[in-house]
Design a protein around this motif. Sequence first.
Motif, short mmCIF file in Angstrom:
data_model
loop_
_atom_site.label_atom_id
_atom_site.label_comp_id
_atom_site.label_asym_id
_atom_site.label_seq_id
_atom_site.Cartn_x
_atom_site.Cartn_y
_atom_site.Cartn_z
N SER A 111 0.83 -1.19 0.00
CA SER A 111 0.00 0.00 0.00
C SER A 111 0.88 1.25 0.00
CB SER A 111 -0.90 0.03 1.24
OG SER A 111 -1.63 1.24 1.26
N LEU A 112 0.48 2.19 -0.85
CA LEU A 112 1.17 3.49 -0.86
C LEU A 112 0.43 4.51 0.00
CD1 LEU A 112 2.16 3.73 -4.63
CD2 LEU A 112 3.60 3.08 -2.69
N GLY A 113 -0.68 4.07 0.61
CA GLY A 113 -1.45 4.97 1.47
C GLY A 113 -2.17 6.05 0.68
N THR A 114 -2.48 5.77 -0.58
CA THR A 114 -3.16 6.75 -1.42
C THR A 114 -4.20 6.03 -2.27
OG1 THR A 114 -2.89 8.44 -3.12
CG2 THR A 114 -1.40 6.57 -3.24
N GLN A 115 -5.21 6.77 -2.67
CA GLN A 115 -6.23 6.24 -3.57
C GLN A 115 -5.88 6.52 -5.03
OE1 GLN A 115 -9.18 4.45 -2.58
NE2 GLN A 115 -7.81 4.28 -0.84
N VAL A 116 -4.75 7.17 -5.27
CA VAL A 116 -4.31 7.46 -6.63
C VAL A 116 -3.86 6.16 -7.28
CG1 VAL A 116 -2.59 8.66 -8.02
CG2 VAL A 116 -3.62 9.81 -6.05
N THR A 117 -4.39 5.88 -8.46
CA THR A 117 -3.92 4.70 -9.20
C THR A 117 -3.07 5.20 -10.37
OG1 THR A 117 -6.06 4.57 -10.32
CG2 THR A 117 -5.69 3.06 -8.48
N ALA A 118 -3.65 5.24 -11.55
CA ALA A 118 -2.87 5.65 -12.72
C ALA A 118 -3.82 6.03 -13.85
CB ALA A 118 -1.95 4.52 -13.16
N GLY A 119 -3.32 6.81 -14.77
CA GLY A 119 -4.08 7.12 -15.97
C GLY A 119 -5.30 7.99 -15.77
N GLY A 120 -5.41 8.62 -14.58
CA GLY A 120 -6.55 9.49 -14.30
C GLY A 120 -7.73 8.80 -13.63
N MET A 121 -7.63 7.48 -13.46
CA MET A 121 -8.76 6.76 -12.85
C MET A 121 -9.08 7.34 -11.49
SD MET A 121 -8.15 2.74 -13.83
CE MET A 121 -6.41 2.56 -13.49
N PRO A 122 -10.32 7.37 -11.07
CA PRO A 122 -11.51 6.93 -11.77
C PRO A 122 -12.29 8.05 -12.46
CG PRO A 122 -12.08 7.21 -9.48
CD PRO A 122 -10.62 7.59 -9.64
N SER A 123 -11.82 9.28 -12.38
CA SER A 123 -12.65 10.38 -12.88
C SER A 123 -12.17 11.01 -14.18
CB SER A 123 -12.77 11.47 -11.81
OG SER A 123 -11.47 11.95 -11.47
N ARG A 124 -10.92 10.76 -14.57
CA ARG A 124 -10.38 11.35 -15.80
C ARG A 124 -9.71 10.28 -16.63
NH1 ARG A 124 -6.20 15.41 -15.02
NH2 ARG A 124 -5.39 14.00 -13.47
N VAL A 125 -9.50 10.62 -17.90
CA VAL A 125 -8.73 9.75 -18.79
C VAL A 125 -7.54 10.58 -19.22
CG1 VAL A 125 -8.73 8.35 -20.88
CG2 VAL A 125 -10.86 8.64 -19.59
N LYS A 126 -6.37 10.30 -18.63
CA LYS A 126 -5.23 11.17 -18.91
C LYS A 126 -4.00 10.45 -19.46
CE LYS A 126 -2.58 11.67 -14.73
NZ LYS A 126 -2.03 12.53 -13.76
N CYS A 127 -3.99 9.12 -19.48
CA CYS A 127 -2.86 8.40 -20.06
C CYS A 127 -3.35 7.07 -20.61
CB CYS A 127 -1.76 8.17 -19.03
SG CYS A 127 -0.35 7.28 -19.73
N LEU A 128 -3.56 7.05 -21.91
CA LEU A 128 -4.07 5.85 -22.55
C LEU A 128 -3.08 4.69 -22.47
CD1 LEU A 128 -6.66 5.06 -23.92
CD2 LEU A 128 -5.68 5.80 -26.10
N HIS A 129 -1.79 5.00 -22.39
CA HIS A 129 -0.76 3.96 -22.28
C HIS A 129 -1.00 3.09 -21.03
CE1 HIS A 129 1.04 6.92 -24.97
NE2 HIS A 129 1.78 5.93 -25.45
N VAL A 130 -1.34 3.72 -19.94
CA VAL A 130 -1.60 3.00 -18.69
C VAL A 130 -2.80 2.09 -18.85
CG1 VAL A 130 -2.45 3.32 -16.32
CG2 VAL A 130 -0.53 4.67 -17.15
N HIS A 131 -3.84 2.59 -19.52
CA HIS A 131 -5.06 1.79 -19.68
C HIS A 131 -4.83 0.60 -20.60
CE1 HIS A 131 -7.05 4.66 -17.26
NE2 HIS A 131 -6.77 5.64 -18.10
N VAL A 132 -4.07 0.79 -21.65
CA VAL A 132 -3.73 -0.31 -22.55
C VAL A 132 -2.89 -1.34 -21.80
CG1 VAL A 132 -2.42 -0.94 -24.62
CG2 VAL A 132 -4.02 0.98 -24.69
N ALA A 133 -1.92 -0.88 -21.03
CA ALA A 133 -1.09 -1.80 -20.25
C ALA A 133 -1.95 -2.61 -19.28
CB ALA A 133 0.00 -1.03 -19.50
N HIS A 134 -2.87 -1.95 -18.61
CA HIS A 134 -3.75 -2.63 -17.66
C HIS A 134 -4.62 -3.66 -18.39
CE1 HIS A 134 -7.07 -2.14 -14.36
NE2 HIS A 134 -6.26 -3.13 -14.06
N ALA A 135 -5.16 -3.27 -19.53
CA ALA A 135 -6.01 -4.18 -20.31
C ALA A 135 -5.23 -5.39 -20.79
CB ALA A 135 -6.64 -3.44 -21.49
#
Length: 167
Positions: A111-135
């Motif tokens: 745990s990093l003690g934060t709700q921040v994940t990556a790519g803008g989740m869950p309210s924004r779409v800011k890095c498609l690379h992260v989403h493709v990697a996750h998919a």
Amino acid sequence: MGIGDAQVSAADLETVAKQLGRTPRGTRAIASRCPSGHPNVVQTAPRLPDGTPFPTLYYLTCPKLNSLVSTLEGGGLMKEQQDRLAEDPELAAAYLRAHEAYLAERDAIESLGTQVTAGGMPSRVKCLHVHVAHALAKGPGVNPMGDEALALLTGQGLWPTGECSAS
């Protein structure tokens, strides 16, 4: 799809270093491979070896795929996705589930003690690379933004494309 390589070989790390143009940091696993067998997504530790927090659990390494995803970003896909996110409650719910799954998986490692994940989740779409990697790492049905980008690339005959990152 999915994390199939519990151990990362020296050859994998060498390939990833060539792909990135630098030594990879905090690599835990090869999360996905391209059709030619090269790593295309690594799972990275939530903290880098020097202790720096690194919330991006899945990192796209394939230069060809990175370029293709950048083209989608430049073509406005993220803005379209962001607009639909505000208008489509089902898409927003699926995106929130992707965020929650990402966070739970990362927190299970450390745990990093934060709700921040990556790519803008869950309210924004800011890095498609992260989403493709996750998919790619988790397979279809987990990250709707990554699934959509991969479907576009596949539908255009751009991905998967065999030998992609040997050099």
